[in-house]
Design a protein around this motif. Structure first.
Motif, PDB file in Angstrom:
ATOM      1  N   GLU A 185       0.827  -1.199   0.000  1.00 54.39           N
ATOM      2  CA  GLU A 185       0.000   0.000   0.000  1.00 54.39           C
ATOM      3  C   GLU A 185       0.870   1.262   0.000  1.00 54.39           C
ATOM      4  O   GLU A 185       0.610   2.215  -0.742  1.00 54.39           O
ATOM      5  CB  GLU A 185      -0.908  -0.025   1.228  1.00 54.39           C
ATOM      6  CG  GLU A 185      -1.992   1.003   1.136  1.00 54.39           C
ATOM      7  CD  GLU A 185      -3.132   0.741   2.104  1.00 54.39           C
ATOM      8  OE1 GLU A 185      -3.099  -0.285   2.841  1.00 54.39           O
ATOM      9  OE2 GLU A 185      -4.048   1.563   2.125  1.00 54.39           O
ATOM     10  N   THR A 186       1.907   1.230   0.826  1.00 57.91           N
ATOM     11  CA  THR A 186       2.804   2.385   0.883  1.00 57.91           C
ATOM     12  C   THR A 186       3.461   2.617  -0.480  1.00 57.91           C
ATOM     13  O   THR A 186       3.540   3.750  -0.958  1.00 57.91           O
ATOM     14  CB  THR A 186       3.922   2.129   1.930  1.00 57.91           C
ATOM     15  OG1 THR A 186       3.320   1.543   3.076  1.00 57.91           O
ATOM     16  CG2 THR A 186       4.644   3.388   2.294  1.00 57.91           C
ATOM     17  N   ASN A 216       0.835   3.978  -2.984  1.00 54.30           N
ATOM     18  CA  ASN A 216       0.487   5.373  -2.708  1.00 54.30           C
ATOM     19  C   ASN A 216       1.641   6.323  -3.006  1.00 54.30           C
ATOM     20  O   ASN A 216       1.422   7.440  -3.464  1.00 54.30           O
ATOM     21  CB  ASN A 216       0.032   5.531  -1.258  1.00 54.30           C
ATOM     22  CG  ASN A 216      -1.367   4.993  -1.088  1.00 54.30           C
ATOM     23  OD1 ASN A 216      -2.157   4.985  -2.043  1.00 54.30           O
ATOM     24  ND2 ASN A 216      -1.688   4.505   0.094  1.00 54.30           N
ATOM     25  N   LEU A 268       1.543   6.822  -6.676  1.00 56.56           N
ATOM     26  CA  LEU A 268       0.367   7.578  -7.093  1.00 56.56           C
ATOM     27  C   LEU A 268       0.421   9.041  -6.656  1.00 56.56           C
ATOM     28  O   LEU A 268       0.084   9.938  -7.433  1.00 56.56           O
ATOM     29  CB  LEU A 268      -0.878   6.913  -6.483  1.00 56.56           C
ATOM     30  CG  LEU A 268      -2.217   7.502  -6.871  1.00 56.56           C
ATOM     31  CD1 LEU A 268      -2.451   7.276  -8.356  1.00 56.56           C
ATOM     32  CD2 LEU A 268      -3.343   6.825  -6.078  1.00 56.56           C
ATOM     33  N   HIS A 269       0.861   9.293  -5.427  1.00 55.06           N
ATOM     34  CA  HIS A 269       0.747  10.643  -4.881  1.00 55.06           C
ATOM     35  C   HIS A 269       2.020  11.470  -4.914  1.00 55.06           C
ATOM     36  O   HIS A 269       1.970  12.678  -4.729  1.00 55.06           O
ATOM     37  CB  HIS A 269       0.222  10.585  -3.441  1.00 55.06           C
ATOM     38  CG  HIS A 269      -1.132   9.963  -3.343  1.00 55.06           C
ATOM     39  ND1 HIS A 269      -2.203  10.411  -4.083  1.00 55.06           N
ATOM     40  CD2 HIS A 269      -1.589   8.910  -2.629  1.00 55.06           C
ATOM     41  CE1 HIS A 269      -3.258   9.660  -3.817  1.00 55.06           C
ATOM     42  NE2 HIS A 269      -2.901   8.734  -2.950  1.00 55.06           N
ATOM     43  N   GLY A 319      -7.400  -0.841  -5.462  1.00 53.63           N
ATOM     44  CA  GLY A 319      -6.097  -1.332  -5.017  1.00 53.63           C
ATOM     45  C   GLY A 319      -5.950  -2.833  -5.136  1.00 53.63           C
ATOM     46  O   GLY A 319      -4.868  -3.373  -4.955  1.00 53.63           O
ATOM     47  N   ASN A 362      -3.457  13.501  -9.175  1.00 54.02           N
ATOM     48  CA  ASN A 362      -3.297  12.561  -8.057  1.00 54.02           C
ATOM     49  C   ASN A 362      -2.090  12.922  -7.191  1.00 54.02           C
ATOM     50  O   ASN A 362      -1.853  12.305  -6.154  1.00 54.02           O
ATOM     51  CB  ASN A 362      -3.067  11.139  -8.591  1.00 54.02           C
ATOM     52  CG  ASN A 362      -4.357  10.502  -9.079  1.00 54.02           C
ATOM     53  OD1 ASN A 362      -5.384  10.623  -8.441  1.00 54.02           O
ATOM     54  ND2 ASN A 362      -4.302   9.845 -10.226  1.00 54.02           N
ATOM     55  N   ASP A 406       0.344  14.940  -4.686  1.00 54.26           N
ATOM     56  CA  ASP A 406       0.250  15.919  -3.590  1.00 54.26           C
ATOM     57  C   ASP A 406       0.835  17.248  -4.046  1.00 54.26           C
ATOM     58  O   ASP A 406       1.881  17.291  -4.678  1.00 54.26           O
ATOM     59  CB  ASP A 406       1.079  15.436  -2.383  1.00 54.26           C
ATOM     60  CG  ASP A 406       0.488  14.158  -1.816  1.00 54.26           C
ATOM     61  OD1 ASP A 406      -0.714  13.916  -2.039  1.00 54.26           O
ATOM     62  OD2 ASP A 406       1.238  13.395  -1.184  1.00 54.26           O
TER      63      ASP A 406
END
Ligand code: PFF
Length: 445
Positions: A128-129, A132, A135-136, A282, A359, A361
Motif C-alpha cells: 500500500e505504501t 500510494n 500515485l501521490h 487497489g 493525483n 500531492d
C-alpha cells in the motif's frame, strides 16, 4: 477513402482486444468484490446477454453498412436529417476522453512489470505504501511510463488497420489468453478455488441495491467497448459477407470468459495467500502483489506474467479507443494516418498529464473540484454520460431511424427467429436501461 479490411480472425481478435481490457482484469474483480460477488455477477451476466449483445450487433451493423468513420456512417445511413444524425458519430470522442486516464493506468502497469522483477512488497502494508508513493508523489515514474504508453499506442495507430492493429492483436491476444489460462490452471489446483467459485457465483441478494444494478449495466457497456465508436469503427473494416451475429457472439463470449477467469484466479490467490477478496481499485496493485510475494518463487514469475497480460489487455483496448477519431480526421479532412495518429495521441497524452498530476500531492488541491479530482471526473463523465448516451443514440438510430428493411436484409438471415426479439429489445428495453443509467449516475435517481 478506401478502408483496409481485417481478416475474419483478425476482426474477431481486434474487437475482442478492444473489449478485453483493464475493465476485465482490473475493474471487474474489484467491483464484484465491492458488491459482494455472486448476485452482482449474475446481474452483470444477464445485462451482458440482454443488452450488451444486442447493442454490440447494432453497433457492428452501423459500421458494416456505413463502411466509413462513425460520423460519415451515421450521416450516410440516416434517411432524413442527416446533418443532425451525424452527431451520433461523435461518440468516438468518448474513447479519446477515456484514454486520458486509461493511458495513465497503463503507465502504472508498465511500472509494475518492472517492480515485479526487482522487488515484490513483502506484505499488504508495504504494498500500500509503495502504491500510494507512486500515485501521490512520484511524478517522474508516472510520467515516464505514461510517455511509453503514448509512444507504443501512437506507433501502432500510425501503422494502420492491417499492419498495426490487426498484427498487434494477432500476437498479443493469444499471448494474453495463454498467460491467463496457465495461471488459472494453477489456481484450480489450489484448495481455495472452491471459495472463489462460491464468492463469484453464490448470490447474496441483500447486497444488491439500485446502485449495484446501475453499476452492473454501466460496466457491461464499458467492458464490451460499446457506445464509443470503437466496435463501429472496426466494423467498417469487416470483410464483406461477414456474419455479424457470430462475430458479436465471439467478442461477448471472449470478453465475459476472460473476466470470469481473471476474477476466479485473482480471488483464489487472494484467499490462499492474501487477505481474501479485497475491495477497491487497489486489489490488483496492492493486495495482489503482496499475495504473489507469499507464493514464493512461482509468485515472482506469475507477477511479471500477470502485469504483462494486463498491459497487453490495456494496449489492445487503447488503440481501439483512439482509432475512431483517427479514422474521422482521415475520412473527413483527408489527414494522413500519420498526422491523425500523432495529433490524437498528443491529445490524450498531454491532457493525461493533467490527470496524472491531479493525483499528486501539491497539485491535487488545484485539480480537484467537488468530491473528485480531474482523473476521477474524466472517468465519471465518460462512464456516466458519454457512454450511455452513445448507447442510447445507437439503439434509437438502428431501432427507429435506419429503414427496417435495410436492417432486416442483413440481420434476419443471421438472427433467424430471434430477429424480432432483438429488434424489440433494441427499440424498447435498451433505451430505457440507458436512460436510467444516465439519470442514476447524474444523481437524479
Ligand atoms: N473495453 C475496455 C475494457 O474493458 O477495459 C475499455 C474500452 C475500450 C472501452 C474501448 C471502450 C472502448 F471503446
Amino acid at each position: 477513402m478506401k478502408i483496409a479490411r481485417f481478416s475474419r480472425i483478425g476482426f474477431i481478435l481486434a474487437a475482442a482486444g478492444s473489449a478485453v481490457g483493464l475493465g476485465n482484469i482490473w475493474k471487474f474483480p474489484y467491483i464484484a468484490g465491492e458488491y459482494g460477488g455472486g448476485a452482482f455477477v449474475l446481474i452483470y451476466l444477464i445485462t451482458v446477454l440482454l443488452i450488451g449483445f444486442s447493442i454490440m450487433i447494432a453497433e457492428m451493423l452501423i459500421g458494416y453498412l456505413g463502411k466509413r468513420d462513425g460520423v460519415t456512417s451515421f450521416e450516410e445511413l440516416a434517411p432524413r436529417n442527416k446533418h443532425l444524425w451525424k452527431f451520433g458519430g461523435f461518440q468516438g470522442l468518448a474513447g479519446l476522453f477515456i484514454m486520458i486516464f486509461y493511458s495513465v493506468v497503463i503507465g502504472w502497469i508498465f511500472h509494475y512489470i518492472v517492480t515485479s522483477i526487482t522487488h515484490l512488497p513483502t506484505n499488504v502494508q508495504e504494498a500500500e505504501t509503495t502504491f500510494n508513493a507512486m500515485l501521490h508523489t512520484n511524478i517522474f515514474t508516472q510520467l515516464f511510463y505514461h510517455t511509453l504508453a503514448f509512444i507504443w499506442i501512437t506507433y501502432i495507430l500510425t501503422k494502420g488497420i492491417k499492419g498495426g492493429i490487426e498484427k498487434m492483436n494477432l500476437v498479443l491476444m493469444p499471448t494474453l489468453m495463454i498467460i491467463l489460462l496457465g495461471m488459472f490452471a494453477y489456481a484450480v489446483s489450489l484448495d481455495t478455488f472452491g471459495q472463489a467459485v462460491d464468492f463469484m457465483f453464490k448470490a447474496d441478494w441483500s447486497k444488491i441495491d439500485s446502485k449495484a444494478f446501475v453499476t452492473a449495466v454501466g460496466h457491461a457497456f464499458f467492458t464490451l467497448s460499446l457506445g464509443m465508436g470503437a466496435i463501429m469503427t472496426y466494423s467498417a473494416s469487416m470483410e464483406k459477407g461477414s456474419n455479424l451475429v457470430t462475430n458479436a457472439f465471439w467478442v461477448v463470449f471472449l470478453d465475459t470468459s476472460i473476466a470470469i477467469v481473471a476474477g476466479l484466479m485473482l480471488f483464489t490467490f487472494l484467499y490462499q495467500y492474501g487477505s481474501g477478496p479485497a475491495k477497491g481499485p487497489g486489489l490488483v496493485f496492492i493486495s495482489l502483489p503482496a499475495a504473489f510475494y507469499e507464493m514464493g518463487i512461482i509468485g515472482n514469475v506469475f507477477a511479471v506474467l500477470f502485469f504483462i497480460a494486463l498491459a497487453f489487455a490495456g494496449l489492445t483496448s487503447s488503440v481501439s479507443l483512439v482509432e475512431p477519431m483517427v479514422q474521422y480526421f482521415m475520412d473527413r479532412f483527408s489527414w494522413s494516418r500519420l498526422k491523425a495518429s500523432i495529433s490524437m495521441g498528443l491529445f490524450f497524452y498531454l491532457i493525461g498529464i493533467i490527470a496524472l498530476l491531479s493525483n499528486i500531492d501539491g497539485y491535487k488541491e488545484l485539480l480537484t473540484w467537488g468530491d473528485k479530482n480531474f482523473f476521477d471526473w474524466v472517468d465519471h463523465f465518460t462512464a456516466a454520460i458519454m457512454l450511455p448516451l452513445g448507447g442510447l443514440v445507437m439503439a434509437i438510430f438502428v431501432g427507429f431511424v435506419i429503414e427496417k428493411q435495410r436492417v432486416e436484409s442483413v440481420l434476419r438471415p443471421q438472427l433467424g427467429f430471434a430477429f424480432d426479439t432483438w429488434y424489440f429489445s433494441l427499440r424498447y428495453i435498451t433505451p430505457v436501461a440507458m436512460f436510467i443509467v444516465m439519470l442514476s449516475f447524474m444523481g437524479v435517481l
